[in-house]
Design a protein around this motif. Structure first.
Motif, short mmCIF file in Angstrom:
data_model
loop_
_atom_site.label_atom_id
_atom_site.label_comp_id
_atom_site.label_asym_id
_atom_site.label_seq_id
_atom_site.Cartn_x
_atom_site.Cartn_y
_atom_site.Cartn_z
N MET A 186 0.71 -0.94 0.24
CA MET A 186 -0.64 0.11 -0.01
C MET A 186 0.76 0.89 -0.07
O MET A 186 2.15 1.56 0.45
N THR A 187 0.50 2.14 -0.62
CA THR A 187 1.36 3.66 -0.71
C THR A 187 1.03 4.16 0.55
O THR A 187 -0.20 3.96 1.38
N PHE A 188 1.81 5.64 0.57
CA PHE A 188 1.24 6.13 1.93
C PHE A 188 0.25 7.22 1.71
O PHE A 188 -0.66 6.86 2.24
N GLU A 189 -0.32 7.41 -0.07
CA GLU A 189 -0.94 7.56 -0.03
C GLU A 189 -2.37 6.86 -0.04
O GLU A 189 -3.66 7.65 0.93
N GLY A 190 -2.38 5.77 -0.30
CA GLY A 190 -3.55 4.32 0.31
C GLY A 190 -3.48 4.35 1.03
O GLY A 190 -4.65 4.29 2.20
N PHE A 191 -2.27 4.26 2.86
CA PHE A 191 -2.89 4.37 3.28
C PHE A 191 -3.33 5.49 4.56
O PHE A 191 -4.67 5.22 5.36
N PHE A 192 -2.70 6.57 4.01
CA PHE A 192 -3.52 7.57 4.47
C PHE A 192 -5.46 7.95 4.74
O PHE A 192 -5.66 7.95 5.50
N ARG A 193 -4.87 7.29 3.06
CA ARG A 193 -7.00 7.34 2.66
C ARG A 193 -7.72 6.54 3.36
O ARG A 193 -8.59 6.39 3.91
N TYR A 194 -7.01 5.45 3.98
CA TYR A 194 -7.88 4.00 4.21
C TYR A 194 -8.01 4.41 6.07
O TYR A 194 -9.04 4.97 6.49
N MET A 195 -6.63 5.17 6.64
CA MET A 195 -6.76 5.88 8.39
C MET A 195 -8.06 6.94 8.29
O MET A 195 -8.00 7.19 8.97
N GLU A 196 -8.23 7.82 7.01
CA GLU A 196 -9.66 8.70 7.25
C GLU A 196 -11.11 8.05 6.88
O GLU A 196 -11.60 9.31 6.43
N SER A 197 -10.99 6.84 6.86
CA SER A 197 -12.11 6.59 5.88
C SER A 197 -13.20 5.64 6.56
O SER A 197 -12.59 5.38 8.67
N LYS A 198 -14.13 5.27 6.85
CA LYS A 198 -15.06 5.05 7.40
C LYS A 198 -14.33 3.20 7.65
O LYS A 198 -14.93 2.80 9.06
N ASP A 199 -14.11 2.29 7.42
CA ASP A 199 -13.38 1.37 7.48
C ASP A 199 -12.15 1.55 8.49
O ASP A 199 -12.18 0.60 9.40
N CYS A 200 -11.89 2.74 8.51
CA CYS A 200 -10.57 2.95 10.31
C CYS A 200 -11.31 3.13 11.10
O CYS A 200 -10.92 3.98 12.04
N SER A 201 -12.93 3.69 11.64
CA SER A 201 -13.34 4.15 12.42
C SER A 201 -13.78 3.38 13.44
O SER A 201 -13.39 2.79 13.69
N VAL A 202 -13.70 4.69 14.46
CA VAL A 202 -13.36 4.48 15.84
C VAL A 202 -15.34 3.75 16.50
O VAL A 202 -15.16 2.95 17.47
N PHE A 203 -15.76 3.42 15.47
CA PHE A 203 -17.17 3.09 15.19
C PHE A 203 -17.13 1.86 15.32
O PHE A 203 -16.72 1.76 13.53
N ASP A 204 -17.09 0.65 15.88
CA ASP A 204 -18.16 -0.23 15.14
C ASP A 204 -19.16 -0.66 13.83
O ASP A 204 -19.61 -0.29 14.57
N LEU A 205 -18.54 -0.40 12.77
CA LEU A 205 -19.17 -0.56 11.78
C LEU A 205 -20.48 -2.25 11.94
O LEU A 205 -21.70 -1.87 10.80
N THR A 206 -20.48 -3.18 12.18
CA THR A 206 -21.45 -3.63 12.03
C THR A 206 -22.32 -3.07 13.07
O THR A 206 -23.32 -3.85 13.10
N HIS A 207 -22.08 -2.14 14.40
CA HIS A 207 -23.06 -1.72 14.82
C HIS A 207 -24.00 -0.99 13.91
O HIS A 207 -24.68 -0.44 14.40
N CYS A 208 -23.71 -0.41 12.86
CA CYS A 208 -24.65 0.53 11.62
C CYS A 208 -25.84 -0.55 11.49
O CYS A 208 -26.63 0.78 10.85
N ALA A 209 -25.51 -1.90 11.86
CA ALA A 209 -27.36 -2.39 11.33
C ALA A 209 -27.84 -3.09 12.62
O ALA A 209 -27.16 -3.06 14.00
N VAL A 210 -29.10 -3.49 12.53
CA VAL A 210 -29.61 -3.62 14.08
C VAL A 210 -29.61 -5.42 14.25
O VAL A 210 -29.09 -5.75 13.30
N TYR A 211 -27.95 -5.85 14.95
CA TYR A 211 -27.50 -6.75 15.88
C TYR A 211 -28.29 -7.06 16.52
O TYR A 211 -27.73 -8.59 16.98
N GLN A 212 -28.85 -6.63 17.76
CA GLN A 212 -29.31 -7.13 18.77
C GLN A 212 -31.00 -7.67 18.63
O GLN A 212 -31.30 -8.11 17.63
N ASP A 213 -31.14 -8.80 19.76
CA ASP A 213 -31.79 -9.31 20.37
C ASP A 213 -33.38 -8.43 20.37
O ASP A 213 -33.46 -7.83 20.70
N MET A 214 -34.36 -8.81 19.31
CA MET A 214 -35.66 -7.77 19.02
C MET A 214 -36.49 -7.97 19.48
O MET A 214 -37.40 -8.01 19.23
N ASP A 215 -35.90 -8.91 19.72
CA ASP A 215 -37.79 -10.33 20.94
C ASP A 215 -37.91 -9.97 21.82
O ASP A 215 -38.74 -11.39 22.68
#
Length: 423
Positions: free
Chosen positions: A1-30
């Motif tokens: 990965m180039t430095f520019e690519g790494f920099f883009r990754y570091m400021e992308s949602k994929d590197c977010s401090v928030f767990d992206l799996t929690h962006c969808a309903v994942y809890q028991d809703m019953d």
């Protein structure tokens, strides 16, 4: 990965401090409704203060688009036998009840498929109550819950998944959220039915949470509690909702039109679970073992959080004369966990570099929220610049990107912080 690519990754949602799996309903809703925190609004129709502020249909649209699942409607007699909505005995403007219901019908399920509770503060005469009932049934149609749902247990509230309906508190349309006066925890235990809920102002709720925390937790394991701001908050300010989440209160109602720390916490809490407006209460609040959030909790196994605030990028300019910028990190949870600490202040306002290390001991992490707040030091005081809030349970480890938001909770992209998280 180039430095520019790494920099883009570091400021992308994929590197977010928030767990992206929690962006969808994942809890028991019953599970039963009382097992969830439910995003709730107070005097939802207002866009300003409680005395002369404007009542507007857009306030309902805004709240629903933020994932709010409990809306308040103050109903009064209007002219031509048409009920109106406004803050009674004040100079706030008035809107038609039927227009409010039409707006809710249109926008109720835009961002969440889960039930909406309409909390009616009813001041109408008998004739206009009948008009209200007619509008509810004719406008909401089959979206309105008018009869009890089939349940496995007769003494248990339905789950959010049971049926997508709008629950309503009015006369015969009342099903699962009938409002009753709170007397005491012992009185509720002996006399309150599972489908009845209580509302209380923050002052009374604060006293109960402080003096009878364990009893409040037990009460909310069976019944739904709604907490609302005290009447003296005429500028539509808000209380700290964390205190009432700590005792398991489900409907902690806030003035959604007022930005600030309380709404940041609310946005952070309900960013979880796909932003659907329902988050499952943690096991610590549902256990048969007594839990009092105000006690020392020596029996709990703590988590040790190491946080390094490395730097910021593209920070927004402060509103007043810029001097020095710093980050305040806040842990919001039970009293034993609630703490604030800050980086040093530095003069690089756009792309500051702090390298500040912080350590926290957290006894009840499942109840905690973590808030990053960028502030501008202006002499003896400081002013808000940007913030980001998330649940501890949605916190990702490692080197992470923190997407900053403004006072209203809107994105300030590309403004961000870079942090390292370990626990």
């Amino acid at each position: 990965m180039t430095f520019e690519g790494f920099f883009r990754y570091m400021e992308s949602k994929d590197c977010s401090v928030f767990d992206l799996t929690h962006c969808a309903v994942y809890q028991d809703m019953d599970q039963p409704l009382n097992n969830y925190f439910i995003s709730s609004s107070h005097n939802t129709y207002l866009t300003g203060d409680q005395l002369v502020g404007k009542s507007d249909l857009d306030a309902y649209v805004s709240a629903l688009r933020k994932g709010c699942r409990c809306l308040e409607i103050d109903c009064w007699d209007g002219s031509d036998q048409e009920p109106i909505v406004y803050h009674g005995y004040t100079l706030t403007s008035k809107i038609l009840f039927k227009d409010v219901i039409t707006t809710i019908e249109k926008h109720a399920f835009e961002v969440s498929a889960y039930p909406v509770v309409l909390s009616l503060e009813n001041h109408c005469c008998q004739e206009q109550q009948e008009v209200m009932a007619q509008h509810l049934t004719s406008i909401l149609g089959d979206k309105l819950l008018t009869a009890g749902l089939d349940q496995m247990t007769a003494e248990e509230l339905p789950s959010p998944n049971k049926k997508v309906k709008v629950a309503q508190r009015l006369s015969d349309l009342v099903v699962y959220t009938r409002s009753v006066k709170f007397v005491s925890f012992s009185h509720s235990k002996e006399n309150q039915s599972y489908f009845e809920n209580t509302s209380m102002a923050e002052k009374k709720a604060h006293k109960l949470a402080k003096n009878s925390g364990a009893d409040f937790v037990k009460h909310n394991q069976r019944f739904i509690s709604r907490i609302y701001p005290r009447g003296a908050r005429i500028i539509s300010s808000n209380y700290n909702p964390q205190e009432f989440w700590n005792v398991g209160a489900q409907l902690v109602a806030l003035n959604f039109q007022s930005g600030g720390t309380p709404m940041d916490l609310n946005d952070g809490r309900f960013q979880d679970n796909g932003g659907c407006g329902y988050t499952l209460k943690p096991a610590i609040l549902m256990s048969s073992r007594a839990f009092d959030p105000g006690c020392s909790h020596s029996s709990l196994k703590p988590i040790y959080l190491h946080l390094k605030v490395i730097g910021g990028a593209n920070l927004p300019a402060p509103k007043t004369k810029a001097q020095e910028v710093f980050v305040r990190v806040e842990i919001c949870g039970i009293p034993a966990d609630s703490i604030k600490t800050s980086t040093k202040s530095i003069k690089n306002l756009l792309n500051p570099h702090w390298d500040a290390e912080m350590n926290f001991t957290i006894k009840a992490p499942e109840l905690c929220l973590l808030r990053f707040c960028v502030r501008n030091q202006t002499g003896l005081t400081s002013e808000f610049v940007a913030q980001y809030t998330l649940p501890f349970t949605s916190l990702k480890k490692g080197y992470r990107w923190v997407p900053l938001r403004n006072r209203e909770g809107c994105s300030l992209d590309p403004a961000s912080l870079y942090v390292h998280v370990w626990y």
